[in-house]
Design a protein around this motif. Structure first.
Motif, mmCIF file in Angstrom:
data_model
loop_
_atom_site.group_PDB
_atom_site.id
_atom_site.type_symbol
_atom_site.label_atom_id
_atom_site.label_comp_id
_atom_site.label_asym_id
_atom_site.label_seq_id
_atom_site.Cartn_x
_atom_site.Cartn_y
_atom_site.Cartn_z
ATOM 1 N N UNK A 111 0.886 -1.201 -0.007
ATOM 2 C CA UNK A 111 0.085 0.038 -0.166
ATOM 3 C C UNK A 111 0.796 1.393 -0.155
ATOM 4 N N UNK A 112 0.417 2.122 -0.777
ATOM 5 C CA UNK A 112 1.428 3.364 -0.934
ATOM 6 C C UNK A 112 0.491 4.774 -0.939
ATOM 7 N N UNK A 113 1.122 5.518 -0.305
ATOM 8 C CA UNK A 113 0.487 6.906 -0.307
ATOM 9 C C UNK A 113 1.161 8.012 -0.566
ATOM 10 N N UNK A 181 -4.398 13.512 -1.734
ATOM 11 C CA UNK A 181 -4.032 12.147 -1.191
ATOM 12 C C UNK A 181 -4.149 11.186 -2.434
ATOM 13 N N UNK A 182 -3.201 10.231 -2.864
ATOM 14 C CA UNK A 182 -3.412 9.401 -3.885
ATOM 15 C C UNK A 182 -3.038 8.022 -2.940
ATOM 16 N N UNK A 183 -3.771 7.208 -2.886
ATOM 17 C CA UNK A 183 -3.672 5.806 -2.334
ATOM 18 C C UNK A 183 -3.716 4.623 -3.401
ATOM 19 N N UNK A 184 -2.657 3.963 -3.452
ATOM 20 C CA UNK A 184 -2.535 2.672 -4.355
ATOM 21 C C UNK A 184 -2.395 1.376 -3.374
ATOM 22 N N UNK A 185 -2.973 0.342 -4.037
ATOM 23 C CA UNK A 185 -2.872 -0.948 -3.515
ATOM 24 C C UNK A 185 -2.155 -1.865 -4.597
ATOM 25 N N UNK A 189 -0.037 -10.405 -7.493
ATOM 26 C CA UNK A 189 -0.343 -10.536 -8.990
ATOM 27 C C UNK A 189 -0.103 -9.273 -9.779
ATOM 28 N N UNK A 190 -0.081 -8.128 -9.160
ATOM 29 C CA UNK A 190 0.162 -6.984 -9.921
ATOM 30 C C UNK A 190 -1.077 -6.059 -10.093
ATOM 31 N N UNK A 191 -2.081 -6.470 -9.661
ATOM 32 C CA UNK A 191 -3.357 -5.794 -9.835
ATOM 33 C C UNK A 191 -3.293 -4.741 -8.845
ATOM 34 N N UNK A 192 -3.732 -3.425 -9.489
ATOM 35 C CA UNK A 192 -3.346 -2.221 -8.776
ATOM 36 C C UNK A 192 -4.712 -1.499 -8.815
#
Length: 346
Positions: A111-113, A181-185, A189-192
């Motif tokens: 998880x990325x912020x 804010x940008x949240x990534x998961x 399997x690379x699904x984003x």
């Protein structure tokens, strides 16, 4: 010479000398006193100069300590993802600035912020601390990305209430504070997936190409308005092995040179990823070097950049094909699918 003549000459010398004994003694005392005063004055000046240098260094030392606490050094790899990040502050006395980022591996995926607090300086640093602290706890506790975002919203609101009761500590009142804010998961399997509150979308990097990912209409920044009841996330497809994501704050794209020209980020990224495989550190160095050259070494706004590459070993899909829906692109590729996430958050 007769001894009487010598005695007379000696007496004459004593009476005709421009510096009688008493005067010579007084002159010596004055010279000694002047030397003492000069030595003492020089010592005081040196001491005052050292104190001034220490006082000038203290804000930088405090800023460096704050930066070390807020922005923990990212390891080169996190759960199969290569990482590289940098943060530059427009306020030299507050090295932490008003931008924020972090990357954490959890049982739900990496998880990325990436975020940007309105304004910069010491006041913005406090808001950065509140948001990052909440993110670092919520990513492990919350199964759904939407619940992580709601935790950030509550933490920010609490921080602003507390700041409002203790007086202003930044260049903007607490009531006017907001955070993009940008949240990534990114799953194994690379699904984003992405949730975006008013922040610039990232770039997808592949060999020789830098494609701006444009998802659904972003939500409003955190702060001024409450989040809606449903939070649709953007399904960005799969980040394939060998591909990378470039996240940034608007201090990069808004940077101007002496002639008022904006920083050409897409062209700089395309040049930086001509090599295969993509190196996050090489991309980071290229962008930061070009940005500093473009701004004459003095960015007018805080800057944060983060590069994430998929270093996991897997069979690559054919060139030009991607698995699943993508976030779309500025060239008009298929828009992201949106999926509301449940609201039963902690």
């Amino acid at each position: 010479m007769d001894h009487r003549l010598r005695a007379a000459l000696a007496r004459g010398a004593r009476h005709t000398s421009p510096f009688p004994q008493a005067q010579r003694d007084g002159l010596g005392a004055r010279i000694l006193s002047s030397a003492v005063f000069f030595a003492v004055g020089t010592g005081l000046m040196l001491h005052a100069g050292q104190m001034l240098l220490r006082e000038l260094r203290q804000p930088r030392d405090r800023a460096g300590a704050a930066r070390g606490t807020l922005f923990r050094p990212l390891p080169a790899r996190i759960d199969g993802l290569g990482t590289a990040a940098a943060q530059l502050s427009a306020d030299r006395s507050a090295a932490a600035g008003g931008d924020l980022y972090d990357v954490i591996a959890t049982e739900h995926g990496v998880r990325v912020v990436m975020g940007d607090v309105r304004g910069h300086g010491i006041g913005a640093t406090g808001t950065v601390a509140a948001v990052l602290g909440s993110f670092r706890e919520a990513v492990h506790d919350e199964e759904e990305l939407s619940c992580v975002l709601r935790r950030l919203e509550r933490s920010l609101a609490r921080h602003l209430r507390e700041r409002a009761t203790t007086g202003p500590h930044s260049d903007s009142p607490a009531a006017e504070e907001f955070v993009t804010v940008l949240l990534l998961e990114i799953r194994r399997d690379g699904e984003t997936r992405a949730l975006n509150c008013g922040h610039p979308w990232p770039f997808l990097l592949s060999e020789g190409h830098a494609q701006l990912l444009v998802g659904t209409e972003p939500l409003p920044p955190l702060g001024p308005f409450p989040l809606p009841a449903e939070l649709p996330y953007a399904d960005c497809g799969r980040l394939r092995p060998g591909e990378a994501l470039f996240l940034h704050t608007d201090g990069v794209t808004d940077a101007r040179d002496g002639h008022g020209r904006f920083f050409p980020l897409p062209a700089v990224l395309a040049e930086a990823v001509r090599a295969d495989p993509i190196s996050p550190q090489a991309v980071l160095r290229a962008v930061v070097a070009q940005l500093l050259r473009h701004t004459g070494g003095r960015p007018a706004d805080d800057v944060a950049v983060l590069v994430l590459s998929n270093d996991r070993q897997a069979r690559r899909a054919p060139s030009g094909a991607r698995d699943g829906d993508t976030c779309g692109s500025a060239a008009g590729a298929r828009p992201a699918t949106t999926n509301p996430q449940p609201t039963n958050c902690q």
